[in-house]
Scaffold this motif. Structure first.
Motif, PDB file in Angstrom:
ATOM      1  N   ARG A 204       0.873  -1.193   0.000  1.00  0.00           N
ATOM      2  CA  ARG A 204       0.000   0.000   0.000  1.00  0.00           C
ATOM      3  C   ARG A 204       0.901   1.230   0.000  1.00  0.00           C
ATOM      4  N   ALA A 205       1.259   1.662  -1.201  1.00  0.00           N
ATOM      5  CA  ALA A 205       2.259   2.712  -1.355  1.00  0.00           C
ATOM      6  C   ALA A 205       1.703   4.110  -1.119  1.00  0.00           C
ATOM      7  N   GLY A 206       0.390   4.276  -1.235  1.00  0.00           N
ATOM      8  CA  GLY A 206      -0.234   5.576  -1.039  1.00  0.00           C
ATOM      9  C   GLY A 206      -1.719   5.416  -0.831  1.00  0.00           C
ATOM     10  N   VAL A 207      -2.410   6.520  -0.620  1.00  0.00           N
ATOM     11  CA  VAL A 207      -3.856   6.452  -0.382  1.00  0.00           C
ATOM     12  C   VAL A 207      -4.568   5.783  -1.550  1.00  0.00           C
ATOM     13  N   ASP A 208      -4.167   6.116  -2.770  1.00  0.00           N
ATOM     14  CA  ASP A 208      -4.799   5.559  -3.964  1.00  0.00           C
ATOM     15  C   ASP A 208      -3.814   4.771  -4.820  1.00  0.00           C
ATOM     16  N   THR A 209      -2.724   4.299  -4.228  1.00  0.00           N
ATOM     17  CA  THR A 209      -1.683   3.622  -4.993  1.00  0.00           C
ATOM     18  C   THR A 209      -1.297   2.306  -4.327  1.00  0.00           C
ATOM     19  N   VAL A 210      -1.306   1.232  -5.121  1.00  0.00           N
ATOM     20  CA  VAL A 210      -0.866  -0.080  -4.644  1.00  0.00           C
ATOM     21  C   VAL A 210       0.165  -0.616  -5.622  1.00  0.00           C
ATOM     22  N   ARG A 211       1.280  -1.094  -5.084  1.00  0.00           N
ATOM     23  CA  ARG A 211       2.288  -1.752  -5.920  1.00  0.00           C
ATOM     24  C   ARG A 211       2.198  -3.253  -5.696  1.00  0.00           C
ATOM     25  N   LEU A 212       2.199  -4.004  -6.793  1.00  0.00           N
ATOM     26  CA  LEU A 212       2.189  -5.462  -6.759  1.00  0.00           C
ATOM     27  C   LEU A 212       3.484  -5.942  -7.377  1.00  0.00           C
ATOM     28  N   ASP A 213       4.286  -6.702  -6.635  1.00  0.00           N
ATOM     29  CA  ASP A 213       5.493  -7.248  -7.247  1.00  0.00           C
ATOM     30  C   ASP A 213       5.396  -8.771  -7.286  1.00  0.00           C
ATOM     31  N   THR A 214       5.993  -9.321  -8.328  1.00  0.00           N
ATOM     32  CA  THR A 214       5.915 -10.762  -8.571  1.00  0.00           C
ATOM     33  C   THR A 214       7.196 -11.229  -9.242  1.00  0.00           C
ATOM     34  N   ASP A 215       7.310 -12.532  -9.459  1.00  0.00           N
ATOM     35  CA  ASP A 215       8.518 -13.086 -10.048  1.00  0.00           C
ATOM     36  C   ASP A 215       8.735 -12.542 -11.459  1.00  0.00           C
ATOM     37  N   PRO A 216      10.001 -12.379 -11.868  1.00  0.00           N
ATOM     38  CA  PRO A 216      10.271 -11.842 -13.207  1.00  0.00           C
ATOM     39  C   PRO A 216       9.661 -12.712 -14.293  1.00  0.00           C
ATOM     40  N   GLY A 217       9.053 -12.038 -15.251  1.00  0.00           N
ATOM     41  CA  GLY A 217       8.374 -12.734 -16.342  1.00  0.00           C
ATOM     42  C   GLY A 217       6.891 -12.893 -16.126  1.00  0.00           C
ATOM     43  N   ALA A 218       6.424 -12.697 -14.885  1.00  0.00           N
ATOM     44  CA  ALA A 218       4.995 -12.867 -14.586  1.00  0.00           C
ATOM     45  C   ALA A 218       4.221 -11.552 -14.615  1.00  0.00           C
ATOM     46  N   GLY A 219       4.927 -10.428 -14.720  1.00  0.00           N
ATOM     47  CA  GLY A 219       4.266  -9.133 -14.653  1.00  0.00           C
ATOM     48  C   GLY A 219       3.317  -8.863 -15.809  1.00  0.00           C
ATOM     49  N   ALA A 220       3.715  -9.223 -17.023  1.00  0.00           N
ATOM     50  CA  ALA A 220       2.868  -8.949 -18.190  1.00  0.00           C
ATOM     51  C   ALA A 220       1.541  -9.690 -18.090  1.00  0.00           C
ATOM     52  N   GLY A 221       1.589 -10.944 -17.646  1.00  0.00           N
ATOM     53  CA  GLY A 221       0.350 -11.699 -17.469  1.00  0.00           C
ATOM     54  C   GLY A 221      -0.532 -11.107 -16.391  1.00  0.00           C
ATOM     55  N   LEU A 222       0.084 -10.591 -15.328  1.00  0.00           N
ATOM     56  CA  LEU A 222      -0.687  -9.947 -14.266  1.00  0.00           C
ATOM     57  C   LEU A 222      -1.393  -8.702 -14.784  1.00  0.00           C
ATOM     58  N   VAL A 223      -0.694  -7.896 -15.567  1.00  0.00           N
ATOM     59  CA  VAL A 223      -1.318  -6.704 -16.146  1.00  0.00           C
ATOM     60  C   VAL A 223      -2.497  -7.086 -17.036  1.00  0.00           C
ATOM     61  N   ALA A 224      -2.301  -8.095 -17.885  1.00  0.00           N
ATOM     62  CA  ALA A 224      -3.385  -8.531 -18.774  1.00  0.00           C
ATOM     63  C   ALA A 224      -4.590  -8.999 -17.972  1.00  0.00           C
ATOM     64  N   ARG A 225      -4.343  -9.728 -16.894  1.00  0.00           N
ATOM     65  CA  ARG A 225      -5.431 -10.216 -16.030  1.00  0.00           C
ATOM     66  C   ARG A 225      -6.173  -9.052 -15.380  1.00  0.00           C
TER      67      ARG A 225
END
Length: 288
Positions: free
Chosen positions: A68-89
């Motif tokens: 929870r990086a800010g009032v309206d901001t959340v950062r999600l980190d995951t294993d390398p290579g999995a980020g693009a699929g997370l964005v698509a989802r």
């Protein structure tokens, strides 16, 4: 600093990469509250937690750490290579939602295990505390890092991950993975059963109400032979009972591995992998 014989309480430093997805906007928290298994709304600014992003069927899409990086901001980190699929989802279900989703791939991270440091994001594993320092200054270690920390290369870091029983995207976690297969520690750390509805909730809740009874369980493997290759089958009397998902030689020089194993195989027991005897044990693995 060099890696050598290590126990569960040694402090290590590794240089890894993580994909980071930032969700920002007035609807970010409301949207993620309905998409993630964790209670996002209950986190204060600065809090972190693990979470699943599930398919509607309840199987795992992505396993993430949310910050929870800010009032309206959340950062999600995951294993390398999995980020693009997370964005698509996330984009697929983001209808009439005022929130932007942005991906930064392969972010440099200094992974400290065995201690927490002030500038790091908490990253405790079973039996070991830790912190991840994102975008660290080149060639500079945290000022509050304990003296005598060991410098772990990729193999030693992978061995520690395996020994702690921490699943990885693309290895232990695929599109066919049911959350409860990954162990009670992962469920306890990643799922809120009191937050209300979220995508994929039905399967997770049903399995939990039945005591976590799933066809396979994540187990540890120990062998005196070379580490078995991922994908190798586990055999009992010639019958396949699972397969290796990750393997490495840890900092103590042990051949360690993770495997998804049929529930009929209760640890500790011995199976055959690629002609060698391998011990199936509960996670986390005993210290080397």
């Amino acid at each position: 600093m060099t890696a050598g014989q290590t126990g569960a309480m040694d402090v290590s430093v590794s240089r890894i990469r993580r994909d980071v997805v930032t969700v920002d906007g007035p609807d970010a928290l409301t949207y993620l509250q309905g998409q993630l298994s964790q209670d996002v709304a209950a986190l204060a600014v600065g809090d972190t937690a693990l979470s699943f992003v599930l398919q509607p069927t309840g199987k795992v899409d992505t396993w993430v750490r949310l910050d929870r990086a800010g009032v309206d901001t959340v950062r999600l980190d995951t294993d390398p290579g999995a980020g693009a699929g997370l964005v698509a989802r996330l984009e697929r279900f983001k209808l009439r939602t005022k929130a932007d989703v942005e991906l930064t791939e392969e972010v440099a991270v200094l992974a400290v295990r065995g201690a927490e440091v002030i500038d790091g994001v908490p990253c405790g594993w079973p039996g070991i505390e830790g912190s991840d320092v994102f975008d660290p200054e080149p060639d500079r270690l945290p000022s509050d890092l304990p003296l005598g920390a060991l410098d772990y290369d990729d193999e030693a870091y992978e061995g520690l991950r395996i020994a702690c029983g921490v699943p990885a995207m693309g290895a232990e976690i695929t599109e066919d993975t049911i959350p409860a297969e990954l162990g009670q520690w992962v469920i306890d750390a990643s799922v809120s059963f009191t937050k209300g509805c979220f995508t994929g909730q039905e399967l997770v809740a049903r399995i939990d109400s039945r005591g976590g009874n799933v066809p396979r369980h994540l187990r540890g493997l120990l062998t005196d032979a070379l580490p078995p290759a991922p994908g190798e089958p586990l055999l009992v009397d010639g019958r396949e009972v699972g397969h290796v998902t990750s393997s490495a030689i840890d900092a103590a020089g042990r051949s360690v591995a993770l495997a998804l194993v049929h529930r009929s195989v209760e640890p500790p027991t011995t199976v055959t992998v690629d002609g060698s005897s391998v011990e199936v044990v509960a996670l986390p693995l005993p210290a080397g």
